[in-house]
Design a protein around this motif. Sequence first.
Motif, PDB file in Angstrom:
ATOM      1  N   VAL A 241      62.528 103.562 -82.721  1.00 21.27           N
ATOM      2  CA  VAL A 241      63.545 103.076 -83.860  1.00 21.27           C
ATOM      3  C   VAL A 241      63.112 103.416 -85.337  1.00 21.27           C
ATOM      4  CG1 VAL A 241      64.304 101.065 -85.131  1.00 21.27           C
ATOM      5  CG2 VAL A 241      64.303 100.974 -82.703  1.00 21.27           C
ATOM      6  N   ASP A 242      61.764 103.573 -85.466  1.00 22.50           N
ATOM      7  CA  ASP A 242      61.079 103.806 -86.714  1.00 22.50           C
ATOM      8  C   ASP A 242      61.320 105.403 -86.762  1.00 22.50           C
ATOM      9  OD1 ASP A 242      60.399 101.440 -87.226  1.00 22.50           O
ATOM     10  OD2 ASP A 242      58.213 101.750 -86.662  1.00 22.50           O
ATOM     11  N   GLY A 243      61.088 106.071 -85.669  1.00 25.47           N
ATOM     12  CA  GLY A 243      61.166 107.577 -86.021  1.00 25.47           C
ATOM     13  C   GLY A 243      62.498 108.197 -86.081  1.00 25.47           C
ATOM     14  N   TRP A 244      63.337 107.430 -85.741  1.00 27.34           N
ATOM     15  CA  TRP A 244      64.666 108.260 -86.093  1.00 27.34           C
ATOM     16  C   TRP A 244      65.022 108.072 -87.387  1.00 27.34           C
ATOM     17  CZ3 TRP A 244      67.610 111.146 -83.195  1.00 27.34           C
ATOM     18  CH2 TRP A 244      68.511 111.609 -83.722  1.00 27.34           C
ATOM     19  N   LYS A 245      64.526 107.278 -88.226  1.00 28.07           N
ATOM     20  CA  LYS A 245      64.782 107.175 -89.718  1.00 28.07           C
ATOM     21  C   LYS A 245      64.344 108.391 -90.187  1.00 28.07           C
ATOM     22  CE  LYS A 245      64.124 102.000 -89.970  1.00 28.07           C
ATOM     23  NZ  LYS A 245      62.896 101.524 -89.556  1.00 28.07           N
ATOM     24  N   TYR A 246      63.240 109.063 -89.911  1.00 24.34           N
ATOM     25  CA  TYR A 246      62.999 110.323 -90.548  1.00 24.34           C
ATOM     26  C   TYR A 246      63.403 111.608 -89.755  1.00 24.34           C
ATOM     27  CZ  TYR A 246      58.840 109.892 -87.835  1.00 24.34           C
ATOM     28  OH  TYR A 246      57.777 109.532 -87.052  1.00 24.34           O
ATOM     29  N   VAL A 247      63.450 111.578 -88.703  1.00 23.17           N
ATOM     30  CA  VAL A 247      63.868 112.612 -87.789  1.00 23.17           C
ATOM     31  C   VAL A 247      65.125 113.066 -87.741  1.00 23.17           C
ATOM     32  CG1 VAL A 247      64.149 113.351 -85.421  1.00 23.17           C
ATOM     33  CG2 VAL A 247      61.919 112.705 -86.124  1.00 23.17           C
ATOM     34  N   MET A 363      59.434 125.230 -81.477  1.00 21.73           N
ATOM     35  CA  MET A 363      60.254 125.057 -82.711  1.00 21.73           C
ATOM     36  C   MET A 363      60.105 124.027 -83.517  1.00 21.73           C
ATOM     37  SD  MET A 363      63.857 126.876 -82.156  1.00 21.73           S
ATOM     38  CE  MET A 363      64.432 126.231 -80.700  1.00 21.73           C
ATOM     39  N   LEU A 364      59.791 122.648 -82.946  1.00 20.45           N
ATOM     40  CA  LEU A 364      59.578 121.407 -83.515  1.00 20.45           C
ATOM     41  C   LEU A 364      58.092 121.693 -84.316  1.00 20.45           C
ATOM     42  CD1 LEU A 364      60.016 118.043 -81.429  1.00 20.45           C
ATOM     43  CD2 LEU A 364      61.069 118.904 -83.428  1.00 20.45           C
ATOM     44  N   GLY A 365      57.238 122.212 -83.631  1.00 18.71           N
ATOM     45  CA  GLY A 365      56.004 122.517 -84.215  1.00 18.71           C
ATOM     46  C   GLY A 365      56.051 123.384 -85.488  1.00 18.71           C
ATOM     47  N   LEU A 366      56.675 124.493 -85.460  1.00 15.03           N
ATOM     48  CA  LEU A 366      57.125 125.262 -86.339  1.00 15.03           C
ATOM     49  C   LEU A 366      58.120 124.843 -87.603  1.00 15.03           C
ATOM     50  CD1 LEU A 366      57.686 128.608 -84.783  1.00 15.03           C
ATOM     51  CD2 LEU A 366      55.654 127.791 -85.633  1.00 15.03           C
ATOM     52  N   GLU A 367      58.995 123.839 -87.385  1.00 16.60           N
ATOM     53  CA  GLU A 367      59.819 123.701 -88.312  1.00 16.60           C
ATOM     54  C   GLU A 367      59.817 122.205 -89.006  1.00 16.60           C
ATOM     55  OE1 GLU A 367      63.216 125.379 -88.865  1.00 16.60           O
ATOM     56  OE2 GLU A 367      63.027 126.654 -86.982  1.00 16.60           O
ATOM     57  N   VAL A 368      58.901 121.494 -88.644  1.00 16.49           N
ATOM     58  CA  VAL A 368      58.740 120.053 -89.011  1.00 16.49           C
ATOM     59  C   VAL A 368      57.249 120.315 -89.726  1.00 16.49           C
ATOM     60  CG1 VAL A 368      58.104 117.634 -88.305  1.00 16.49           C
ATOM     61  CG2 VAL A 368      59.293 118.827 -86.868  1.00 16.49           C
ATOM     62  N   PRO A 369      57.459 119.892 -91.157  1.00 15.07           N
ATOM     63  CA  PRO A 369      56.543 119.710 -91.946  1.00 15.07           C
ATOM     64  C   PRO A 369      55.306 118.873 -91.406  1.00 15.07           C
ATOM     65  CG  PRO A 369      58.245 118.469 -92.954  1.00 15.07           C
ATOM     66  CD  PRO A 369      58.685 119.066 -91.554  1.00 15.07           C
ATOM     67  N   ASP A 370      54.028 119.688 -91.821  1.00 17.90           N
ATOM     68  CA  ASP A 370      52.673 118.912 -91.532  1.00 17.90           C
ATOM     69  C   ASP A 370      52.729 117.423 -91.546  1.00 17.90           C
ATOM     70  OD1 ASP A 370      51.270 120.883 -90.557  1.00 17.90           O
ATOM     71  OD2 ASP A 370      50.142 121.489 -92.725  1.00 17.90           O
ATOM     72  N   GLU A 371      53.198 116.894 -92.788  1.00 18.01           N
ATOM     73  CA  GLU A 371      52.779 115.402 -92.778  1.00 18.01           C
ATOM     74  C   GLU A 371      53.415 114.553 -91.838  1.00 18.01           C
ATOM     75  OE1 GLU A 371      54.210 118.099 -94.917  1.00 18.01           O
ATOM     76  OE2 GLU A 371      55.286 116.541 -95.689  1.00 18.01           O
ATOM     77  N   ILE A 372      54.548 115.186 -91.142  1.00 17.49           N
ATOM     78  CA  ILE A 372      55.239 114.050 -90.391  1.00 17.49           C
ATOM     79  C   ILE A 372      55.150 114.671 -88.800  1.00 17.49           C
ATOM     80  CG2 ILE A 372      56.653 112.758 -92.024  1.00 17.49           C
ATOM     81  CD1 ILE A 372      58.962 114.929 -91.152  1.00 17.49           C
ATOM     82  N   ARG A 373      54.475 115.819 -88.779  1.00 19.00           N
ATOM     83  CA  ARG A 373      54.570 116.578 -87.456  1.00 19.00           C
ATOM     84  C   ARG A 373      53.905 115.529 -86.348  1.00 19.00           C
ATOM     85  NH1 ARG A 373      51.894 121.578 -87.747  1.00 19.00           N
ATOM     86  NH2 ARG A 373      53.563 122.140 -88.932  1.00 19.00           N
TER      87      ARG A 373
END
Length: 684
Positions: A241-247, A363-373
């Motif tokens: 639930v928390d995750g979906w908020k930023y993803v 791709m997730l590893g490459l496209e998601v910014p460091d802070e929220i990876r």
Amino acid sequence: MTEISAASTHSLTAVLKYRDFRNLWIGLGLSSLGDWIGLLALTALANQQSGELAAVLGGADEYALANFAIAGVLLMRVLPALVMGPIAGWFADRLDRRTVLIWGDYVRAALFLSIPLVGSLWWVFVATVLIEMVSLVWGPAKDATVPNLVPRARLEAANQISLATTYGSALPAALLFTALTLSSQFYDYAFGWLAPDPVDFALLFNAVSFFVSGIVIARLRDIPRGPAGGETGESPLKVVVDGWKYVGGTPLVRGLVVGIIGAFAAGGVVIALARTFVADLGGGDPAYGVLFAAVFLGLGLGMWRGTRLLQGLSRRRLFGVALTTAGLLLFPLAALQSLEVVTAVTVLVGFAAGVAWITGNTMLGLEVPDEIRGRTFAFVGSMIRLALSVVLAMAPLVAGLIGAHSIQLPNTDRVLVYNGAAWTLLIAAVLMTVVGVISYRQMDDRSGVPLRTDLRRAFGGSPGLFSATGVFLALEGGEGGGKSTQAEWLCRWLEEEGYAVVLTRQPGGTEVGRRLREIVLSLETGDLSDRTETLLYAADKAEHVDTVIAPALARSEVVITDRYVDSTLAYQGAGRALPQAEIEKVARWATRDLRPHLTIVLDVDPAEGMSRFEGRDRIESESLEFHERVRQAFLHMAAAKPEHYVVIDARRPVEEVSEEIRRRVEPLLLQATRSGQVEASDDA
Ligand SMILES: Nc1ncnc2c1ncn2[C@@H]1O[C@H](COP(=O)(O)OP(=O)(O)O)[C@@H](O)[C@H]1O
Ligand SMILES: Cc1cn([C@H]2C[C@H](O)[C@@H](COP(=O)(O)OP(=O)(O)O)O2)c(=O)[nH]c1=O
């Protein structure tokens, strides 16, 4: 994460040098193995004892009961992780870690052992929940212990190897399950008096593996006392639930997450339905094990090799294509009624799902910014677990509700049996294909370029560019085959025939090329890194194509080059043993993929070729084996595209060789202008 590079393979083996970690790892391997065999054995047992459900579900037929029983076991298996996280956390916070690790294994061994002894489906359900609860406490205790056993720098490798072991043991477990069920059938046949039930046999084996794991871990000295505590408390539902908020905010990440989950769902559906599905096809427990193994074999191969196979495809496209393929493959899986074919198709489904997973993850590893990876990956992990839980428990439930159906073929006595499992697979096939197509559409980064073009390039390599004007000829082969000699003879003949000819060579066909040639061939240069050597040759080629070859072809002249791209494929690729695909990329890029209309390979035994002249440059000084590899590479390339090659035995007299070359070149000359001739069209 796409592939385990040589360096990290090294670090993986290095981490196993730590004795205590190695023992923990052996324990983990054994208990994972036991866990997977347990999953197979318990579902098989549920299938066997599903009759007991008749008491509560009076109306349902045998087929439905079998599916419901399996759904029950799978549900009991996944439910604890979803709802009992906090309870497990409570235990983890209070129990001593060492006790958890050792007794966790002993307790699970005892529970597995109790199942055949009690012999009731209801106890299978209860025991499954209990075993899962123990695992929920055991896993975090294990994770928390690893940092005490290896140095900080090795922690990532240690975690990687733990993860690989947890999932990697599924394949051997499935094969073992097959072997156990088969061999106990054999015992049954050979010594009727022993006759253990095949599934009991697997459960027994499984109990033993947990027991041994407990003993191995008990021998560890360095497990700290006290509770592991920490990360056990968070329930996956909350993470989701928390995750979906930023993803959910980024379309690409959203697409990736949906796709990755889809890939897991495809594998999960096959696993959840496998037991009743193989029964529909006339198979038993051993066949169940084989089908299970097929899923994991495919997954493993897909993750390991998949992205290599389709290197030319954009990652986003590959992701969509893999998902759609997994979906499409579920159609034949549902429809075909042969166990062998179904098993083979299952490997392919697993493969496609594995490719989707690994590309999606990369791709997730490459496209998601460091802070929220970190949080994103935790979110994806929880989503996968949640989705798998739903699929694993729902698929057999749906199959049971659909029930057993058969179709009588008209005018024959053949009956096609399409039971709930097949129909459920069909539903999954439609859903998966839709998910695949949507994800492909949404993420396509090469719209306008037909997929066909990309696929052809990825599979067969690009067909290359052939000049529409002029004639481009290359002479290739090992040392001393007579390339220079034949190039001159050919040039003279063509000029006599009235053609404008450019005779040139690599390396050294331009001013820059001559300097590069000096560097790569002079013995004074000494050792060069293989990559440097390749790039120097590539630089020579780029200059050569741009300033000499392409302009001459544009003027409709005949270009004869003494060596070209094939030389680098043979010398740097096969000779130096650099990866062929990489060399090819570099050389094709350097030459704009311009290819000779005809390549003449003068084939000669390296020893004989070398005996024809004295003095050795840097390359010629290489070993005979090196030159033998080079020779084979030329022959190989020629065999693959006979329409653009001629191989001539260079031991024959110069005149004969030259005669044969002329015969092959003559028909190509229509594209070249002769002096006094008017060009057919100037836009050509
Ligand atoms: N068909 C042939 N049979 C015997 N010797 C040859 C033949 N063709 C060329 N040679 C000789 O072999 C040597 C190497 O020839 P060259 O044309 O420089 O080969 P490459 O360019 O392939 O290294 C030269 O001395 C040449 O005269
Ligand atoms: C064009 C090219 C040549 N080579 C090597 C092959 C030869 O050993 C050397 C140049 O060869 P070559 O032109 O055959 O020289 P020679 O005048 O001695 O016959 O460079 C590569 O390794 N890669 C390449 O791409």
